[in-house]
Structure formats: C-alpha cells, structure tokens
Design a protein around this motif. Structure first.
Motif, PDB file in Angstrom:
ATOM      1  N   LEU B  46      56.633  63.217  92.534  1.00 48.11           N
ATOM      2  CA  LEU B  46      55.582  64.185  92.171  1.00 48.11           C
ATOM      3  C   LEU B  46      54.709  64.577  93.367  1.00 48.11           C
ATOM      4  CD1 LEU B  46      54.098  65.693  89.904  1.00 48.11           C
ATOM      5  CD2 LEU B  46      52.704  63.653  89.596  1.00 48.11           C
ATOM      6  N   GLY B  47      54.639  65.845  93.603  1.00 47.10           N
ATOM      7  CA  GLY B  47      53.878  66.334  94.757  1.00 47.10           C
ATOM      8  C   GLY B  47      52.515  66.887  94.399  1.00 47.10           C
ATOM      9  N   THR B  48      51.653  66.882  95.366  1.00 47.19           N
ATOM     10  CA  THR B  48      50.294  67.389  95.172  1.00 47.19           C
ATOM     11  C   THR B  48      50.305  68.810  94.616  1.00 47.19           C
ATOM     12  OG1 THR B  48      49.721  66.175  97.162  1.00 47.19           O
ATOM     13  CG2 THR B  48      48.084  67.693  96.303  1.00 47.19           C
ATOM     14  N   VAL B  49      51.121  69.614  95.204  1.00 47.91           N
ATOM     15  CA  VAL B  49      51.167  71.020  94.804  1.00 47.91           C
ATOM     16  C   VAL B  49      51.466  71.160  93.324  1.00 47.91           C
ATOM     17  CG1 VAL B  49      52.132  73.235  95.399  1.00 47.91           C
ATOM     18  CG2 VAL B  49      52.154  71.399  97.056  1.00 47.91           C
ATOM     19  N   THR B  50      52.398  70.384  92.862  1.00 44.60           N
ATOM     20  CA  THR B  50      52.777  70.472  91.462  1.00 44.60           C
ATOM     21  C   THR B  50      51.616  70.078  90.559  1.00 44.60           C
ATOM     22  OG1 THR B  50      55.030  69.972  92.077  1.00 44.60           O
ATOM     23  CG2 THR B  50      54.464  69.708  89.778  1.00 44.60           C
ATOM     24  N   VAL B  51      50.848  69.118  90.997  1.00 42.70           N
ATOM     25  CA  VAL B  51      49.684  68.730  90.206  1.00 42.70           C
ATOM     26  C   VAL B  51      48.732  69.920  90.080  1.00 42.70           C
ATOM     27  CG1 VAL B  51      47.676  67.236  90.076  1.00 42.70           C
ATOM     28  CG2 VAL B  51      49.851  66.319  90.879  1.00 42.70           C
ATOM     29  N   TYR B  52      48.446  70.550  91.189  1.00 39.50           N
ATOM     30  CA  TYR B  52      47.552  71.706  91.153  1.00 39.50           C
ATOM     31  C   TYR B  52      48.111  72.800  90.258  1.00 39.50           C
ATOM     32  CZ  TYR B  52      44.425  70.046  94.818  1.00 39.50           C
ATOM     33  OH  TYR B  52      43.494  69.341  95.527  1.00 39.50           O
ATOM     34  N   ARG B  53      49.395  73.060  90.417  1.00 42.31           N
ATOM     35  CA  ARG B  53      49.979  74.147  89.639  1.00 42.31           C
ATOM     36  C   ARG B  53      50.025  73.814  88.159  1.00 42.31           C
ATOM     37  NH1 ARG B  53      53.967  76.231  94.338  1.00 42.31           N
ATOM     38  NH2 ARG B  53      54.941  74.213  94.089  1.00 42.31           N
ATOM     39  N   THR B  54      50.279  72.569  87.849  1.00 44.64           N
ATOM     40  CA  THR B  54      50.322  72.178  86.441  1.00 44.64           C
ATOM     41  C   THR B  54      48.927  72.241  85.825  1.00 44.64           C
ATOM     42  OG1 THR B  54      52.195  70.736  86.902  1.00 44.64           O
ATOM     43  CG2 THR B  54      51.062  70.406  84.832  1.00 44.64           C
ATOM     44  N   LEU B  55      47.943  71.828  86.593  1.00 43.73           N
ATOM     45  CA  LEU B  55      46.574  71.898  86.074  1.00 43.73           C
ATOM     46  C   LEU B  55      46.189  73.351  85.804  1.00 43.73           C
ATOM     47  CD1 LEU B  55      44.753  69.254  88.296  1.00 43.73           C
ATOM     48  CD2 LEU B  55      45.211  69.127  85.842  1.00 43.73           C
ATOM     49  N   GLU B  56      46.596  74.192  86.705  1.00 44.76           N
ATOM     50  CA  GLU B  56      46.306  75.621  86.545  1.00 44.76           C
ATOM     51  C   GLU B  56      46.950  76.136  85.257  1.00 44.76           C
ATOM     52  OE1 GLU B  56      46.847  79.591  89.423  1.00 44.76           O
ATOM     53  OE2 GLU B  56      47.730  77.652  89.935  1.00 44.76           O
ATOM     54  N   LEU B  57      48.186  75.704  85.060  1.00 45.60           N
ATOM     55  CA  LEU B  57      48.907  76.105  83.856  1.00 45.60           C
ATOM     56  C   LEU B  57      48.203  75.582  82.609  1.00 45.60           C
ATOM     57  CD1 LEU B  57      51.416  77.272  82.442  1.00 45.60           C
ATOM     58  CD2 LEU B  57      52.558  75.086  82.879  1.00 45.60           C
ATOM     59  N   LEU B  58      47.859  74.304  82.641  1.00 45.14           N
ATOM     60  CA  LEU B  58      47.194  73.701  81.492  1.00 45.14           C
ATOM     61  C   LEU B  58      45.862  74.385  81.219  1.00 45.14           C
ATOM     62  CD1 LEU B  58      47.899  69.926  82.202  1.00 45.14           C
ATOM     63  CD2 LEU B  58      48.859  71.312  80.367  1.00 45.14           C
ATOM     64  N   GLU B  59      45.183  74.726  82.272  1.00 47.03           N
ATOM     65  CA  GLU B  59      43.901  75.394  82.081  1.00 47.03           C
ATOM     66  C   GLU B  59      44.101  76.753  81.411  1.00 47.03           C
ATOM     67  OE1 GLU B  59      41.799  76.731  85.592  1.00 47.03           O
ATOM     68  OE2 GLU B  59      39.897  76.134  84.681  1.00 47.03           O
ATOM     69  N   SER B  60      45.111  77.464  81.866  1.00 46.51           N
ATOM     70  CA  SER B  60      45.336  78.792  81.295  1.00 46.51           C
ATOM     71  C   SER B  60      45.737  78.683  79.826  1.00 46.51           C
ATOM     72  CB  SER B  60      46.408  79.536  82.087  1.00 46.51           C
ATOM     73  OG  SER B  60      47.674  78.954  81.846  1.00 46.51           O
ATOM     74  N   LEU B  61      46.288  77.557  79.441  1.00 51.71           N
ATOM     75  CA  LEU B  61      46.667  77.356  78.040  1.00 51.71           C
ATOM     76  C   LEU B  61      45.532  76.709  77.260  1.00 51.71           C
ATOM     77  CD1 LEU B  61      50.333  76.060  78.517  1.00 51.71           C
ATOM     78  CD2 LEU B  61      49.589  78.350  77.849  1.00 51.71           C
ATOM     79  N   GLY B  62      44.440  76.442  77.953  1.00 51.33           N
ATOM     80  CA  GLY B  62      43.294  75.839  77.269  1.00 51.33           C
ATOM     81  C   GLY B  62      43.481  74.364  76.977  1.00 51.33           C
TER      82      GLY B  62
END
Lengths: 136, 136
Positions: B46-62
């Motif tokens: 698991l890479g840092t970038v993926t964490v950021y991108r997943t958080l962004e995704l989760l945020e957009s989904l509320g």
DNA sequence: TTACTTGCAAAAACTTTGCAGGCGC
DNA sequence: GCGCCTGCAAAGTTTTTGCAAGTAA
C-alpha cells in the motif's frame, strides 16, 4: 492590535506591524503567503518566517485564528470579538465574524450521550455573502 | 463501506479495502501516514498516494471526512452518521461522533446580522473523553 | 549594551503529479 | 483484453529550523 502585543511584553517592530496591518486589512482571511505579500507594502524585507512566527504569537494572545475551510486550513483572520465564529462565503472566500452561538443545550446533550466533558467548541458556517448572492 | 464504493461503480481492490479497514479501525481519526501504516497490515505494498486517493474518493462519497483540530487538519475519520459531528478528546486525541446539532435559530440570527445565506455548517467540540477524565 | 527579532537559506514535512506495470471485471 | 487502479519516483508546496546580523529598549 500592536498595543496588545506590546503590553504583553513583546517588542514593537516594523515586521510585526506589517503582519498585523496586513491581517487587519483582510478580515476575510488570508494565507501566510498573501499576508507576506501585503505586509511587504509596509515593511519590504518582511520574510515568510516572520509571518509564521507573528501569527503564532497573535494566536497565543488570542488575536488571530486559523480559518478552516473544508479544502484546507491555511488562512488566518484577525479576532475582534470576544467569542466570535466565522461564516465563510463559498463564492468569493470572504469570511465575516459573528458573535454568540448559544450551544449550551447541545453541549449538555452531547455530554450525556458520549460521556465527554466538553470544554471548547469550534463552529464555522458556509454560504454565500450578500455580494455573491446579488451576483447570481 | 467497501460495498458503498462498489455500488458507486468503483472497483473492489485490496488497496481500497486496506485503507477502509484502517480508517474504520480508527474512528478517532488518523493521518494519511498512519492509515498507510495500519493499512499495510492488510495489504503490504500500500502506497501513500493510494491512501490519499482513496480518502478523496471516500470523501466524495460522503464516507470519510477530515477532522479539524486547532493545530491542523490532517486527520481523517469515517463518517457513520447521516449528519454527524465530532467531539475530540484533548487528552488522547480520540474522536467520537454525535448526531444532531439544531443550529437553526443560530443560522437565522447570523443570516439576519451578516446578510450571508448560510447553507452548510461545521461544528467540532473539544474536551475530555470518559477515559481521560478518569485518568486524572 | 543586551536580549529579543529578523530574514535568508536550507531542511523537513506534506501532498500532488507522471507514468509504466498490475489487477478487477 | 480493456480500462481502471496502483505504487514508485519525482516534483511541488507549505512550514519549520539554524544561525548570523539587526534592532528595540
């Protein structure tokens, strides 16, 4: 605001004055970088570091506070009211301060439900300022 | 939470599962770096970038939201309630969610006073959690 | 004078971007 | 197999630290 700094035992310097004036000139909030740019109109050699340090000082004296937007929380605004909060415009990013929040009933409810002892709170509102409403 | 991601049309991947589980394991909030560390227990590369991108995704989904402390706002927490807010412990940093805030009267007052049309708000409480109260 | 302040430069920390390879579907 | 997803590396930002020079009192 400089007076408050002086009476707290800190020196009256050009750099601090520049930061304070830049901050007060943007009650809507500004980032350290913008404050430096503005502050340079008053004291040209003003450095980034000094802006950060002055903001830190102002914060510790309760004279400035971070404004937290959902995208980040790098903006700072002067604190003029005893217990103020900010309402931030989604259109232009300006912030206005308002007084009073009357959260007592809520705080009691939360304490009862979570077991937390709540001592501070932090509230920010988002919407459109009068200008942006007109502009639409 | 992964289900929500899938039904929103995104793939079910190990990396996303790792981030989601790490996030849910720390309802009190965690920084991207910590989430990555925890997530690696589930999916090592698991890479840092993926964490950021997943958080962004989760945020957009509320499904996730930033937690803003006065020192910074780099922590993230899962969102479980429809319209929840967080109460954060000054002692240990844990956060708990609570429901309902009933700010209507305040919103009306602020609108009347500032001219802003308020559409969203954002509230966070600070205090001591039951454990930290006992510990003192 | 004397201690507090400053600003440059450099380092550190954090976040985003580019891209080739991998994996879900 | 196609296209989304990932992770490394690198770049970009923002913030902090070290230190010699400057300035208020």
């Amino acid at each position: 605001m400089l007076d408050s700094i002086c009476s707290a035992g800190f020196s009256h310097t050009r750099s601090r004055r520049a930061v304070v004036e830049a901050l007060c000139a943007t009650p809507s909030g500004a980032t350290p970088a913008k404050l430096r740019a503005r502050g340079r109109a008053i004291h040209t050699p003003l450095g980034t570091v000094t802006v950060y340090r002055t903001l830190e000082l102002l914060e510790s004296l309760g004279l400035a506070r971070r404004i937290h937007g959902e995208d980040g929380c790098t903006a700072w605004a002067p604190v003029s009211l005893a217990h103020g909060h900010h309402v931030i415009c989604r259109g232009c990013g300006r912030a206005a301060e308002f007084e009073g929040c009357d959260l007592e009933p809520l705080l009691r409810r939360v304490s009862a439900r979570t077991g937390f002892r709540v001592s501070e709170h932090w509230l920010e509102l988002f919407g459109l300022c009068p200008k942006c409403i007109q502009g639409k």
